[in-house]
Design a protein around this motif. Sequence first.
Motif, PDB file in Angstrom:
ATOM      1  N   UNK A   1       0.783  -1.227   0.000  1.00  0.00           N
ATOM      2  CA  UNK A   1       0.000   0.000   0.000  1.00  0.00           C
ATOM      3  C   UNK A   1       0.812   1.273   0.000  1.00  0.00           C
ATOM      4  N   UNK A   2       2.160   1.174   0.089  1.00  0.00           N
ATOM      5  CA  UNK A   2       2.976   2.381   0.190  1.00  0.00           C
ATOM      6  C   UNK A   2       3.581   2.818  -1.131  1.00  0.00           C
ATOM      7  N   UNK A   3       3.727   1.904  -2.088  1.00  0.00           N
ATOM      8  CA  UNK A   3       4.317   2.223  -3.384  1.00  0.00           C
ATOM      9  C   UNK A   3       3.549   1.505  -4.481  1.00  0.00           C
ATOM     10  N   UNK A   4       3.925   1.796  -5.750  1.00  0.00           N
ATOM     11  CA  UNK A   4       3.392   1.057  -6.898  1.00  0.00           C
ATOM     12  C   UNK A   4       4.556   0.294  -7.514  1.00  0.00           C
ATOM     13  N   UNK A   5       4.372  -0.998  -7.726  1.00  0.00           N
ATOM     14  CA  UNK A   5       5.428  -1.807  -8.321  1.00  0.00           C
ATOM     15  C   UNK A   5       4.863  -2.957  -9.121  1.00  0.00           C
ATOM     16  N   UNK A   6       5.157  -2.982 -10.424  1.00  0.00           N
ATOM     17  CA  UNK A   6       4.710  -4.054 -11.315  1.00  0.00           C
ATOM     18  C   UNK A   6       5.291  -5.368 -10.832  1.00  0.00           C
ATOM     19  N   UNK A   7       4.493  -6.437 -10.856  1.00  0.00           N
ATOM     20  CA  UNK A   7       4.946  -7.658 -10.199  1.00  0.00           C
ATOM     21  C   UNK A   7       4.145  -8.878 -10.640  1.00  0.00           C
ATOM     22  N   UNK A   8       4.445 -10.002  -9.971  1.00  0.00           N
ATOM     23  CA  UNK A   8       3.721 -11.253 -10.207  1.00  0.00           C
ATOM     24  C   UNK A   8       2.355 -11.254  -9.513  1.00  0.00           C
ATOM     25  N   UNK A   9       1.907 -10.093  -9.044  1.00  0.00           N
ATOM     26  CA  UNK A   9       0.648 -10.019  -8.289  1.00  0.00           C
ATOM     27  C   UNK A   9      -0.516 -10.657  -9.039  1.00  0.00           C
ATOM     28  N   UNK A  10      -0.578 -10.471 -10.360  1.00  0.00           N
ATOM     29  CA  UNK A  10      -1.724 -11.007 -11.097  1.00  0.00           C
ATOM     30  C   UNK A  10      -1.627 -12.509 -11.262  1.00  0.00           C
ATOM     31  N   UNK A  11      -0.428 -13.068 -11.241  1.00  0.00           N
ATOM     32  CA  UNK A  11      -0.297 -14.529 -11.182  1.00  0.00           C
ATOM     33  C   UNK A  11      -0.817 -15.045  -9.843  1.00  0.00           C
ATOM     34  N   UNK A  12      -0.545 -14.302  -8.775  1.00  0.00           N
ATOM     35  CA  UNK A  12      -1.089 -14.662  -7.459  1.00  0.00           C
ATOM     36  C   UNK A  12      -2.618 -14.614  -7.496  1.00  0.00           C
TER      37      UNK A  12
END
Length: 407
Positions: free
Chosen positions: A183-194
């Motif tokens: 919630x403190x930053x924006x960072x592209x990641x594997x989040x959508x795989x999760x």
Amino acid sequence: MRIVSPESVGLSSERLRRVDQHLMSRYIEPGKIAGALTLVARRGEVAWLSPLGQMDRERRKPMRADTLFRIYSMTKPITSVALMMLHERGVFALGDPVHRFIPEWEGLRVYRYGKHPNWVTDPVARPMTMRDLLTHQSGLSYHLMERTPLDEAYRQLEVGAPGKTLREMIQQLAALPLEFSPGTRWGYSVATDVIGHLVEVLSGQRFDDYVRTQILEPLGMVDTSFVVPADKLGRFAANYTRRPGSTEATLMDDPMDSAFARPRAMLSGGGGLVSTAADYLRFCEMLRRGGELDGKRLLGPRTVAYMTRNHLPDGRDMASLAMAGSFSETRYQGIGFGLGFQVVIDPVRAQAPTSPGEYGWGGMASTAFWIDPAEDLVVVFLTQLVPSTTFDFRGQLRAIIHAAIVD
């Protein structure tokens, strides 16, 4: 696919022809890309569908309107819709901690310094939530980043690699620190795989089965899948890259020997689908019409409106929250992020001649789509060149296409 005259929907044929002129003269004829396909629809009608160049240069196969493309991260909005369909059933709340559904994540910590496996970490300020995953504020990272020892660990451990399952990826991530406190930053990641894994947990179905039965089949997306079947390989485009020092595209993935042509253990919600322009248009039209297409409703209109608002803290843009040196499929200035989509909040800062509220995303092979609700406009652009940062197709085409709106 029915195609109407551009003028019948307030577009200029003469100005839309600039799309082809631009792509041919600047990219296809010099060999920078093999080919491309551009689709422009307005007011629910396709007004421009133009296949250019070749889908497979080595076999001299011309680009077709029904060519199959690796859409990579354009899978992410589909995965986000899959999760939000479950949200509409009350299965979870956006503020729920992720560890409610992935118990081994309850003790996640934040990277301070060190290298794998000798991490020095701090406690998170608060637990990661479901909203954090949808907005890329989770603190997770990506193997494709090359900034920190944490990114290096993702590559070393092959987090999210094709040979691993979603469950194995979740177990690996449980042992790694987060890049920042959720919630403190924006960072592209594997989040959508999760998110793909969470769809399995919450629905009780395999992720690919859920996507097929709940989204693709209801929308009539007959050519969209995680694996290209043998009888469709003849329509599958080759994928290219541009190597250092070269001015021409070089073959990267032969369609006849592609990983996409055979089953993979990893069902990537972040980048695993193959699709066509016609299919992806149906997904976009469902969104443009508020969650429904041809009598099949996937989402309520208020849910779609909610997903396509800027959810970043205090209405800020990605430029003010992104990690230094981080990558994404969009510019940062003037662009916010919703639940699975980039959202234009300031066209001037974004340097984009579009409307506030335009939303969309892109993919690693330089594909892109955007929906401009104010102009009732949908654009799907498909090509196959990795990485997507090689050329600014999206910015250039946005300027050309929006200049063709005359009514």
